[in-house]
Design a protein around this motif. Sequence first.
Motif, mmCIF file in Angstrom:
data_model
loop_
_atom_site.group_PDB
_atom_site.id
_atom_site.type_symbol
_atom_site.label_atom_id
_atom_site.label_comp_id
_atom_site.label_asym_id
_atom_site.label_seq_id
_atom_site.Cartn_x
_atom_site.Cartn_y
_atom_site.Cartn_z
ATOM 1 N N ASP A 160 -5.627 3.527 3.404
ATOM 2 C CA ASP A 160 -4.747 2.210 2.985
ATOM 3 C C ASP A 160 -3.135 3.342 2.833
ATOM 4 O O ASP A 160 -2.355 2.867 3.188
ATOM 5 C CB ASP A 160 -4.992 1.740 1.515
ATOM 6 C CG ASP A 160 -6.066 0.912 1.739
ATOM 7 O OD1 ASP A 160 -6.204 0.188 2.675
ATOM 8 O OD2 ASP A 160 -6.743 0.769 0.627
ATOM 9 N N ARG A 161 -3.497 4.593 2.234
ATOM 10 C CA ARG A 161 -2.211 5.202 2.085
ATOM 11 C C ARG A 161 -1.715 5.691 3.924
ATOM 12 O O ARG A 161 -0.469 5.680 4.146
ATOM 13 C CB ARG A 161 -2.298 6.496 1.485
ATOM 14 C CG ARG A 161 -1.296 7.488 1.225
ATOM 15 C CD ARG A 161 -0.074 6.858 0.649
ATOM 16 N NE ARG A 161 0.956 7.835 0.624
ATOM 17 C CZ ARG A 161 1.108 8.966 -0.403
ATOM 18 N NH1 ARG A 161 0.097 9.055 -1.327
ATOM 19 N NH2 ARG A 161 1.940 9.851 -0.317
ATOM 20 N N TYR A 162 -2.635 5.858 4.609
ATOM 21 C CA TYR A 162 -2.336 6.467 5.898
ATOM 22 C C TYR A 162 -1.575 5.126 6.783
ATOM 23 O O TYR A 162 -0.619 5.339 7.360
ATOM 24 C CB TYR A 162 -3.541 6.825 6.782
ATOM 25 C CG TYR A 162 -3.324 6.788 8.235
ATOM 26 C CD1 TYR A 162 -2.638 8.156 8.794
ATOM 27 C CD2 TYR A 162 -3.858 6.121 9.215
ATOM 28 C CE1 TYR A 162 -2.433 8.125 10.335
ATOM 29 C CE2 TYR A 162 -3.880 6.103 10.369
ATOM 30 C CZ TYR A 162 -3.070 7.066 10.830
ATOM 31 O OH TYR A 162 -2.909 7.182 12.367
ATOM 32 N N LEU A 163 -2.177 4.083 6.727
ATOM 33 C CA LEU A 163 -1.621 2.753 7.286
ATOM 34 C C LEU A 163 -0.214 2.518 6.571
ATOM 35 O O LEU A 163 0.471 1.962 7.376
ATOM 36 C CB LEU A 163 -2.614 1.815 6.968
ATOM 37 C CG LEU A 163 -3.845 1.877 7.770
ATOM 38 C CD1 LEU A 163 -4.898 0.647 7.508
ATOM 39 C CD2 LEU A 163 -3.681 2.214 9.337
ATOM 40 N N ALA A 164 -0.177 2.676 5.380
ATOM 41 C CA ALA A 164 1.343 2.312 4.573
ATOM 42 C C ALA A 164 2.121 3.221 5.351
ATOM 43 O O ALA A 164 3.382 2.568 5.713
ATOM 44 C CB ALA A 164 1.024 2.339 3.228
ATOM 45 N N ASP A 165 1.899 4.573 5.378
ATOM 46 C CA ASP A 165 3.067 5.440 6.162
ATOM 47 C C ASP A 165 3.321 5.051 7.499
ATOM 48 O O ASP A 165 4.439 5.290 8.032
ATOM 49 C CB ASP A 165 2.579 6.808 6.032
ATOM 50 C CG ASP A 165 2.936 7.315 4.411
ATOM 51 O OD1 ASP A 165 3.561 6.773 3.849
ATOM 52 O OD2 ASP A 165 2.624 8.660 4.458
ATOM 53 N N LEU A 166 2.073 4.601 8.173
ATOM 54 C CA LEU A 166 2.194 3.915 9.506
ATOM 55 C C LEU A 166 3.178 2.826 9.576
ATOM 56 O O LEU A 166 4.062 2.704 10.501
ATOM 57 C CB LEU A 166 0.741 3.715 10.082
ATOM 58 C CG LEU A 166 0.798 3.454 11.680
ATOM 59 C CD1 LEU A 166 1.426 4.505 12.434
ATOM 60 C CD2 LEU A 166 -0.466 2.807 11.990
ATOM 61 N N MET A 167 2.953 1.840 8.865
ATOM 62 C CA MET A 167 3.959 0.566 9.000
ATOM 63 C C MET A 167 5.282 0.823 8.411
ATOM 64 O O MET A 167 6.080 0.124 8.832
ATOM 65 C CB MET A 167 2.951 -0.422 8.052
ATOM 66 C CG MET A 167 1.546 -0.990 8.603
ATOM 67 S SD MET A 167 1.018 -2.220 7.733
ATOM 68 C CE MET A 167 0.796 -1.402 6.220
ATOM 69 N N HIS A 168 5.316 1.482 7.430
ATOM 70 C CA HIS A 168 6.629 1.593 6.540
ATOM 71 C C HIS A 168 7.124 2.995 6.746
ATOM 72 O O HIS A 168 6.955 3.873 5.855
ATOM 73 C CB HIS A 168 6.484 1.350 5.237
ATOM 74 C CG HIS A 168 6.020 -0.324 5.088
ATOM 75 N ND1 HIS A 168 6.625 -1.402 5.405
ATOM 76 C CD2 HIS A 168 4.811 -0.604 4.611
ATOM 77 C CE1 HIS A 168 5.816 -2.529 5.324
ATOM 78 N NE2 HIS A 168 4.563 -1.885 4.666
ATOM 79 N N ASP A 169 7.564 3.393 7.934
ATOM 80 C CA ASP A 169 7.918 4.941 8.076
ATOM 81 C C ASP A 169 9.367 5.257 8.342
ATOM 82 O O ASP A 169 9.754 6.156 9.188
ATOM 83 C CB ASP A 169 7.054 5.292 9.278
ATOM 84 C CG ASP A 169 7.655 4.533 10.671
ATOM 85 O OD1 ASP A 169 8.460 3.512 10.585
ATOM 86 O OD2 ASP A 169 7.238 5.176 11.661
ATOM 87 N N GLU A 170 9.999 4.453 7.714
ATOM 88 C CA GLU A 170 11.583 4.786 7.790
ATOM 89 C C GLU A 170 11.973 6.274 7.319
ATOM 90 O O GLU A 170 12.696 6.983 8.098
ATOM 91 C CB GLU A 170 12.338 3.582 6.937
ATOM 92 C CG GLU A 170 12.245 2.211 7.442
ATOM 93 C CD GLU A 170 11.224 1.502 7.127
ATOM 94 O OE1 GLU A 170 10.386 2.142 6.212
ATOM 95 O OE2 GLU A 170 10.922 0.697 7.521
ATOM 96 N N PHE A 371 -9.247 2.347 11.902
ATOM 97 C CA PHE A 371 -8.475 1.602 10.972
ATOM 98 C C PHE A 371 -7.138 0.915 11.488
ATOM 99 O O PHE A 371 -6.624 0.017 11.076
ATOM 100 C CB PHE A 371 -7.989 2.653 10.036
ATOM 101 C CG PHE A 371 -8.885 3.387 9.039
ATOM 102 C CD1 PHE A 371 -9.840 2.404 8.224
ATOM 103 C CD2 PHE A 371 -9.573 4.642 8.899
ATOM 104 C CE1 PHE A 371 -10.965 2.812 7.427
ATOM 105 C CE2 PHE A 371 -10.754 5.092 8.192
ATOM 106 C CZ PHE A 371 -11.333 4.037 7.558
ATOM 107 N N GLU A 372 -6.487 1.638 12.615
ATOM 108 C CA GLU A 372 -5.180 1.133 13.183
ATOM 109 C C GLU A 372 -5.680 -0.155 13.820
ATOM 110 O O GLU A 372 -4.909 -1.130 13.987
ATOM 111 C CB GLU A 372 -4.469 2.158 13.989
ATOM 112 C CG GLU A 372 -4.197 3.458 13.240
ATOM 113 C CD GLU A 372 -3.403 3.951 14.237
ATOM 114 O OE1 GLU A 372 -3.419 3.891 15.513
ATOM 115 O OE2 GLU A 372 -3.195 5.334 13.989
ATOM 116 N N SER A 373 -6.898 -0.365 14.386
ATOM 117 C CA SER A 373 -7.184 -1.590 15.064
ATOM 118 C C SER A 373 -7.576 -2.580 14.271
ATOM 119 O O SER A 373 -7.198 -3.781 14.372
ATOM 120 C CB SER A 373 -8.579 -1.302 15.682
ATOM 121 O OG SER A 373 -8.411 -0.500 16.786
ATOM 122 N N LEU A 374 -8.237 -2.393 12.939
ATOM 123 C CA LEU A 374 -8.259 -3.516 11.904
ATOM 124 C C LEU A 374 -6.791 -3.766 11.355
ATOM 125 O O LEU A 374 -6.672 -4.917 11.060
ATOM 126 C CB LEU A 374 -9.087 -2.811 10.838
ATOM 127 C CG LEU A 374 -10.490 -2.394 11.010
ATOM 128 C CD1 LEU A 374 -11.354 -1.595 9.969
ATOM 129 C CD2 LEU A 374 -11.259 -3.703 11.283
#
Length: 389
Positions: A160-170, A371-374
């Motif tokens: 979840d933390r990894y995907l959060a940084d991937l989505m919100h990476d400003e 995880f990125e696919s999900l």
Amino acid sequence: SSSSSSSSSSSSSSSAAFTADSSGASPSLPLPAAPSQSLQWRQQFRPLIEEIPDNDAHEAQVLRATMQEDKEEEIVIDGGPNRPPEDFSWELPQSLPTDPTANLLRRWPYGFNNAFASYFNHLQEELCEIVDLPDIPDAVPPTQRRSGRLRREAEEFDPDRYLADLMHDEMVQEVIAYEPRFLSKSLDAATLFSDQDKDVLRQLHNKEYLMDQEATTRTYIALIDILFAFLYDLRTTMEDTTVESGWTVRKLSSTLSWLDVFDAPQEAVAACYRRSLTYPLYRHWQLSQAVLGDVVAVLRSGKRMVLKCLLALRCLFMSEFHQHHNNLYVLDYCVWVQHAKNSMFSSLADQVECAVQTLSKDDIELDLSEFESLLGEQEEEEEDMPVGE
């Protein structure tokens, strides 16, 4: 999960190691107390495996790598100038190093050149603040250090933390776009090294380390891991290090946190990816690649820049717990690197660059692609939902 668990009491001023003052001179680094407790510990626990040059010649030799022009011979064997011979390989046999007497003595050495044993016997209460190993390192064979590290990383990786940084990476993109000032510094020794840098080097014993080819190769490879951890912190703090910096560097380095060793540059690069996506403040694949690019740049700059990074790292590790990493690794690296070959650093930079180009997210074995696919499927479902639902 928390980005740090700072037990460090170090100051946040070590970034000054790469920042010139208004006079244009290199800044000062704090010196260890004299006589240095860390030097006493190194002498107390170190087996006699080095040749110690004549003390009378020490003053003339200690700054050989920092103050003189490099005069190492060009290697013109097969691969052309400034490259190792063709029969040299960065890939070592796939077995972790062992001490021939370890099974009998129940002692597994660690540290620079595997030169330390029994170091942690009087540090059992502080062990968790120094390394991530659950037991006294002497009792843990290298294979178990590796398997324990990989298992712990898999358990503590937070998708979840990894995907959060991937989505919100400003913020992450700002860090990636940052151009480190220290990489543009002149390599001229007169300006790169401050007077106190030189004083630190004079306080270290000048040694010629007795290493076979495998030990030498592993010593070079471990620098990938150590430099990555240091340069990650330098980039993410934009060269304004904090009280958390010592923890960050220790945590990101498998060498420092697990006393792990690597048989190939690609192993070290994979470990850098795994730990930088599991523990620090920013967990982003492109950021890890940017830091690996910094590692390549430092290695290509040669031993002077590598030494400058190590001196700054030594300063960062002057706190109560992190000083042990100076004792076990950094101080010896500061001596050894002065006698290393720029041709080897250049070749090692090529190896890191190749690993960055060839390693995929699947090779890191943290199920990143899954995880990125999900995440992608979830976003598609949300887009397909009628408005108002």
